[in-house]
Write a protein that holds these residues in place. Structure first.
Motif, PDB file in Angstrom:
ATOM      1  N   LYS B   4       0.821  -1.213   0.000  1.00  0.00           N
ATOM      2  CA  LYS B   4       0.000   0.000   0.000  1.00  0.00           C
ATOM      3  C   LYS B   4       0.853   1.261   0.000  1.00  0.00           C
ATOM      4  O   LYS B   4       0.470   2.298  -0.504  1.00  0.00           O
ATOM      5  N   ASN B   5       2.031   1.135   0.600  1.00  0.00           N
ATOM      6  CA  ASN B   5       2.889   2.313   0.708  1.00  0.00           C
ATOM      7  C   ASN B   5       3.825   2.517  -0.475  1.00  0.00           C
ATOM      8  O   ASN B   5       4.552   3.486  -0.538  1.00  0.00           O
ATOM      9  N   ILE B   6       3.782   1.568  -1.403  1.00  0.00           N
ATOM     10  CA  ILE B   6       4.690   1.699  -2.553  1.00  0.00           C
ATOM     11  C   ILE B   6       4.126   2.716  -3.540  1.00  0.00           C
ATOM     12  O   ILE B   6       3.005   2.580  -4.021  1.00  0.00           O
ATOM     13  N   LEU B   7       4.920   3.746  -3.800  1.00  0.00           N
ATOM     14  CA  LEU B   7       4.487   4.784  -4.726  1.00  0.00           C
ATOM     15  C   LEU B   7       5.000   4.491  -6.131  1.00  0.00           C
ATOM     16  O   LEU B   7       4.288   4.625  -7.118  1.00  0.00           O
ATOM     17  N   LEU B   8       6.254   4.069  -6.169  1.00  0.00           N
ATOM     18  CA  LEU B   8       6.897   3.850  -7.471  1.00  0.00           C
ATOM     19  C   LEU B   8       7.672   2.547  -7.442  1.00  0.00           C
ATOM     20  O   LEU B   8       8.408   2.279  -6.499  1.00  0.00           O
ATOM     21  N   GLU B   9       7.470   1.762  -8.482  1.00  0.00           N
ATOM     22  CA  GLU B   9       8.220   0.517  -8.593  1.00  0.00           C
ATOM     23  C   GLU B   9       8.801   0.411  -9.990  1.00  0.00           C
ATOM     24  O   GLU B   9       8.059   0.373 -10.977  1.00  0.00           O
ATOM     25  N   VAL B  10      10.107   0.442 -10.055  1.00  0.00           N
ATOM     26  CA  VAL B  10      10.805   0.367 -11.341  1.00  0.00           C
ATOM     27  C   VAL B  10      11.423  -1.003 -11.450  1.00  0.00           C
ATOM     28  O   VAL B  10      12.182  -1.413 -10.571  1.00  0.00           O
ATOM     29  N   ARG B  11      11.049  -1.721 -12.532  1.00  0.00           N
ATOM     30  CA  ARG B  11      11.537  -3.100 -12.678  1.00  0.00           C
ATOM     31  C   ARG B  11      12.334  -3.242 -13.966  1.00  0.00           C
ATOM     32  O   ARG B  11      11.772  -3.126 -15.058  1.00  0.00           O
ATOM     33  N   VAL B  30      10.194   2.953  -4.419  1.00  0.00           N
ATOM     34  CA  VAL B  30      10.077   4.147  -3.589  1.00  0.00           C
ATOM     35  C   VAL B  30       8.733   4.118  -2.876  1.00  0.00           C
ATOM     36  O   VAL B  30       7.686   3.986  -3.519  1.00  0.00           O
ATOM     37  N   LYS B  31       8.789   4.237  -1.550  1.00  0.00           N
ATOM     38  CA  LYS B  31       7.550   4.267  -0.772  1.00  0.00           C
ATOM     39  C   LYS B  31       7.247   5.690  -0.331  1.00  0.00           C
ATOM     40  O   LYS B  31       8.136   6.548  -0.303  1.00  0.00           O
ATOM     41  N   VAL B  32       5.999   5.929   0.002  1.00  0.00           N
ATOM     42  CA  VAL B  32       5.624   7.265   0.448  1.00  0.00           C
ATOM     43  C   VAL B  32       6.404   7.607   1.715  1.00  0.00           C
ATOM     44  O   VAL B  32       6.724   6.733   2.523  1.00  0.00           O
ATOM     45  N   GLY B  33       6.712   8.873   1.839  1.00  0.00           N
ATOM     46  CA  GLY B  33       7.434   9.350   3.007  1.00  0.00           C
ATOM     47  C   GLY B  33       8.942   9.206   2.891  1.00  0.00           C
ATOM     48  O   GLY B  33       9.659   9.597   3.799  1.00  0.00           O
ATOM     49  N   GLU B  34       9.401   8.689   1.757  1.00  0.00           N
ATOM     50  CA  GLU B  34      10.838   8.448   1.623  1.00  0.00           C
ATOM     51  C   GLU B  34      11.521   9.500   0.750  1.00  0.00           C
ATOM     52  O   GLU B  34      10.932  10.043  -0.167  1.00  0.00           O
ATOM     53  N   VAL B  35      12.808   9.706   1.087  1.00  0.00           N
ATOM     54  CA  VAL B  35      13.656  10.533   0.235  1.00  0.00           C
ATOM     55  C   VAL B  35      14.787   9.656  -0.291  1.00  0.00           C
ATOM     56  O   VAL B  35      15.521   9.060   0.494  1.00  0.00           O
ATOM     57  N   TYR B  68       3.455   3.241 -11.152  1.00  0.00           N
ATOM     58  CA  TYR B  68       3.272   4.397 -10.278  1.00  0.00           C
ATOM     59  C   TYR B  68       1.885   4.288  -9.676  1.00  0.00           C
ATOM     60  O   TYR B  68       0.902   4.213 -10.414  1.00  0.00           O
ATOM     61  N   GLN B  69       1.813   4.221  -8.376  1.00  0.00           N
ATOM     62  CA  GLN B  69       0.541   3.969  -7.682  1.00  0.00           C
ATOM     63  C   GLN B  69      -0.149   2.742  -8.293  1.00  0.00           C
ATOM     64  O   GLN B  69      -1.361   2.726  -8.485  1.00  0.00           O
ATOM     65  N   GLY B  70       0.665   1.768  -8.667  1.00  0.00           N
ATOM     66  CA  GLY B  70       0.145   0.517  -9.212  1.00  0.00           C
ATOM     67  C   GLY B  70      -0.225   0.566 -10.681  1.00  0.00           C
ATOM     68  O   GLY B  70      -0.582  -0.446 -11.269  1.00  0.00           O
ATOM     69  N   GLU B  80      -0.383  13.632 -18.338  1.00  0.00           N
ATOM     70  CA  GLU B  80      -1.137  12.718 -17.461  1.00  0.00           C
ATOM     71  C   GLU B  80      -0.313  12.360 -16.225  1.00  0.00           C
ATOM     72  O   GLU B  80      -0.837  12.250 -15.131  1.00  0.00           O
ATOM     73  N   ARG B  81       0.974  12.211 -16.429  1.00  0.00           N
ATOM     74  CA  ARG B  81       1.860  11.920 -15.295  1.00  0.00           C
ATOM     75  C   ARG B  81       1.839  13.087 -14.314  1.00  0.00           C
ATOM     76  O   ARG B  81       1.768  12.908 -13.104  1.00  0.00           O
ATOM     77  N   SER B  82       1.919  14.311 -14.888  1.00  0.00           N
ATOM     78  CA  SER B  82       1.914  15.501 -14.045  1.00  0.00           C
ATOM     79  C   SER B  82       0.613  15.577 -13.249  1.00  0.00           C
ATOM     80  O   SER B  82       0.617  15.831 -12.045  1.00  0.00           O
ATOM     81  N   ARG B  83      -0.496  15.338 -13.938  1.00  0.00           N
ATOM     82  CA  ARG B  83      -1.800  15.427 -13.271  1.00  0.00           C
ATOM     83  C   ARG B  83      -1.966  14.335 -12.219  1.00  0.00           C
ATOM     84  O   ARG B  83      -2.701  14.502 -11.250  1.00  0.00           O
ATOM     85  N   ALA B  84      -1.248  13.207 -12.438  1.00  0.00           N
ATOM     86  CA  ALA B  84      -1.323  12.126 -11.455  1.00  0.00           C
ATOM     87  C   ALA B  84      -0.367  12.350 -10.283  1.00  0.00           C
ATOM     88  O   ALA B  84      -0.338  11.558  -9.341  1.00  0.00           O
ATOM     89  N   GLY B  85       0.440  13.429 -10.370  1.00  0.00           N
ATOM     90  CA  GLY B  85       1.271  13.763  -9.215  1.00  0.00           C
ATOM     91  C   GLY B  85       2.758  13.543  -9.388  1.00  0.00           C
ATOM     92  O   GLY B  85       3.505  13.583  -8.414  1.00  0.00           O
TER      93      GLY B  85
END
Lengths: 439, 261
Positions: B4-11, B30-35, B68-70, B80-85
């Motif tokens: 649930k906390n995974i924001l970005l997953e690059v494979r 990359v999970k939320v809250g991470e730098v 990104y967000q699954g 669209e990427r920009s609008r998705a955050g």
């Protein structure tokens, strides 16, 4: 050909030269008109074989038989209300199909050291000044359209700014076309006395999408240390022909700032000729042509640094969409002895479609050795990096392109010193650039 | 791992530009809250990675996937990427003569607000809003009236990028060499601005060449990218080690490990 044979070499010109107004009571003007008629008879309509018309073929003009406007169309104040520029509402001269409309014109400045009136009026009250300047700057010897206009010269706009008068409000010269198939010959003379300041708006508009021929001549005489800000706005019918000659003479330390915005006409040609007659003049010649469809817009400028110490700055932009064609020819001549001339010219052109076409021809001719001159030209499409930057900020592709196109135009429009006019033009450009969204 | 906390997953992401392969199998979560800090020598592929995430048209993805967000990020247009955050702070921000910075910021803000089904701001409301935001990076209000980035110094452009980040409130901000070209005072200001924008529900990827920035924005993870791959991942102390020892040893270690495997 049963009418008077004018002796013209050119059948088309012969036809146009018919129906001239009769000679007036001013001998000197009759002489000028006669000389101009003679030149019009001797000259021919240019073709693309003429160097100055290489990129612009005037032959579409020949497909129409234009007649001088007969009788003035009467318009009510309400008809022209949308063209009123609030800042310039106190001094406005309105011409309908080239004929002066006194009832729509205003002259509040006439008690404050300026004269804004019709040439016909000025001929009786200010004959001496007119005789000194009228038709002395715009060359009708070699330009057939200038000769035609001068041949028809009876009335027009007259602006005189007295010595040392800094007139705060812009003066609006509004030329309205209403009738199809007419040839109209607007004429304007502006004389800015020594040390004076003024702002002019010269505007051409149409009430209907008619085919007509507007052949305008404007002369601007800028006195010693005077400053004239001249905005020309061409919004003719998209079926019209607009051929204009503007001749400017600069006295010592004179300032002339010109913005030319070309949006209308099927076929337009704007010749701007600035002559530096004394030392130390300052000149800005900016322009924007924003065209689409099958429009052709040709801007020819000629900066003549005939004396030392003059500077000139020029930024001309064309935005060309669809199958439109823009032409820019910018000549800067630095004559022998015109030392310390400082001149910079830039022609920037944006093509928005595969069929859009632009010809740009900067010309620098220098006959003095101690001068600073630069020129450059670019022709291109919207920059992909700029589009990506905007898209990465959430704008869609079309929105990004519209914004960048608008921005390209806004750089010129933002220089226009009349706020409401600049605002209106920004709005027009936004509409024109966003129109692409539906295409 | 809490998905649930995974924001970005690059494979196993690979990408090329002009026919040259730059990314050769990147893996990153990359999970939320991470730098996350992404470091590496010049030409290692770190800026390419940033641009691929933002959808730059010059870069072609040749393999792998990015969620990104699954959702499949690579299928989305840049807007669209920009609008998705997703937000990319550019290494070289573009100048746009003729468009005032405030008009541009408002247009971008309102576009995203509309896309997110939220209320847009009129120019007056936006003026109040933006004047608060620019305080974050100590930007002079006169920069709002100037054309976007035109005549801005390198440092002013970078501040303007962070202002945009503050206005657009991204979920995933990728800062591409935001520290380059900044003097130490400007660096502190920009870093301070970024720190204020870190929230428990967003994440930041700092692409940087130098450790210097990481003194001010403290990362949870430091990744070393080299030859288009992530060759080492560590904590914030890894950056200090890189500063002392350079990058060569990391590559050597990676190659040795691979040879042994």
């Amino acid at each position: 050909m049963e009418l008077v044979n004018t002796g013209a070499k050119d059948r088309y010109l012969e036809n146009l030269l018919r129906g001239q107004p009769p000679a007036g009571s001013h001998g000197w003007l009759n002489q000028i008109r006669a000389a101009a008629t003679e030149r019009a008879n001797a000259l021919t309509v240019p073709t693309t074989r003429d160097e100055e018309w290489r990129f612009t073929d005037p032959s579409p003009l020949l497909k129409f038989s234009f007649q001088p406007a007969r009788g003035a169309q009467r318009l009510a104040q309400a008809d022209i209300q949308r063209f009123v520029i609030p800042e310039a509402s106190s001094d406005r001269l309105v011409f309908i199909d080239g004929i002066y409309a006194a009832e729509l014109s205003t002259h509040c400045g006439n008690e404050h050291g300026i004269l804004v009136t019709s040439l016909a009026q000025g001929l009786s009250s200010h004959g001496e000044i007119l005789q000194q300047h009228l038709a002395r700057n715009a060359d009708f010897d070699n330009d057939v359209f200038c000769a035609l206009n001068t041949s028809f010269l009876r009335d027009g706009a007259l602006v005189i700014i007295n010595k040392n008068v800094a007139y705060p409000a812009p003066i609006h010269l509004l030329f309205i076309a209403t009738k199809p198939e007419t040839a109209v010959y607007p004429r304007s003379l502006v004389v800015a006395g020594p040390g004076s300041r003024c702002a002019l708006i010269e505007e051409y508009i149409s009430l209907a999408e008619n085919v007509y021929f507007n052949n305008a001549v404007t002369e601007v005489v800028v006195g010693e240390n005077a400053r004239v800000q001249h905005t020309k706005l061409q919004q003719e019918s998209r079926a019209a022909f607009h051929i204009a000659n503007c001749a400017v003479a600069l006295a010592r330390e004179a300032n002339y700032i010109s913005d030319t915005v070309t949006l209308g006409a099927r076929f337009s040609r704007h010749n701007l000729h600035v002559l530096q007659t004394a030392e130390g003049t300052h000149c800005v010649l900016d322009g924007l042509a924003l065209i689409s469809g099958r429009q052709l817009a040709d801007t020819h400028t000629y900066m003549d640094h005939a004396k030392p110490g003059g500077n000139s700055r020029q930024l001309h932009k064309c935005i060309v969409d669809d199958a439109a064609h823009a032409v820019f020819s910018g000549k800067v001549l630095v004559r022998e002895g015109a030392q310390l001339t400082d001149s910079a010219q830039s022609s920037r052109n944006l093509l928005l479609s595969d069929k859009a076409h632009v010809d740009t021809k900067p010309q620098l001719e220098i006959f003095a050795d101690d001068v600073k001159c630069a020129h450059g030209a670019t022709v291109g499409q919207l920059d992909a990096e700029e589009v990506f930057y905007l898209r990465s900020r959430g704008l869609d592709d079309q929105g990004a392109r519209s914004l960048l196109t608008y921005a390209f135009a806004a750089e010129i429009i933002d220089k226009i010193p009349v706020a409401s006019l600049a605002r209106q033009l920004r709005h027009t450009v936004m509409e024109k650039t966003q129109l692409r969204e539906s295409t | 791992m809490n998905n649930k906390n995974i924001l970005l997953e690059v494979r196993n992401l690979s990408a090329e530009v002009a026919g040259i392969e730059i990314l050769k199998g990147i893996n990153l979560v990359v999970k939320v809250g991470e730098v996350h800090a992404l470091m590496g020598p010049n030409g290692s592929g770190k800026s390419t990675f940033a641009k691929v995430l933002a959808g730059h048209i010059d870069y072609t993805v040749t393999g792998g996937e990015v969620l990104y967000q699954g959702k499949n990020l690579l299928e989305m247009a840049p807007e669209e990427r920009s609008r998705a955050g997703v937000f990319l702070a550019f290494q070289y921000p573009i100048e746009i003569p003729g468009v005032s910075n405030s008009a541009f910021l408002r247009l971008a803000y309102n576009t995203l607000q509309a896309a997110r089904g939220r209320e847009e701001l009129d120019p007056l409301e936006f003026d109040d809003f933006i004047r608060e935001k620019i305080k974050l990076v100590e930007m002079d209000p006169s920069f709002l009236d100037r054309s976007v980035n035109q005549g801005f110094s390198g440092g002013e452009k970078k501040r303007n990028e962070i202002v945009q980040m503050a206005v657009l409130e991204p979920k995933l901000a990728v800062l591409d060499e935001t520290d380059s070209g900044l003097d130490i005072d400007a660096l502190k200001v920009v870093a301070n601005g970024v720190n204020h924008l870190i929230r428990p529900d967003n994440a930041i990827i700092l692409v940087t060449h130098y450790q210097r920035l990481l003194n001010y924005i403290v990362p949870d993870y430091v990744h070393v990218i080299e030859g288009g791959q992530i060759v080492k991942t560590g904590g914030k102390e890894l950056a200090l080690e890189l500063e002392k020892r350079g990058y060569d040893w990391v590559r050597a270690e990676f190659d040795a490990a691979r040879a042994a495997a």
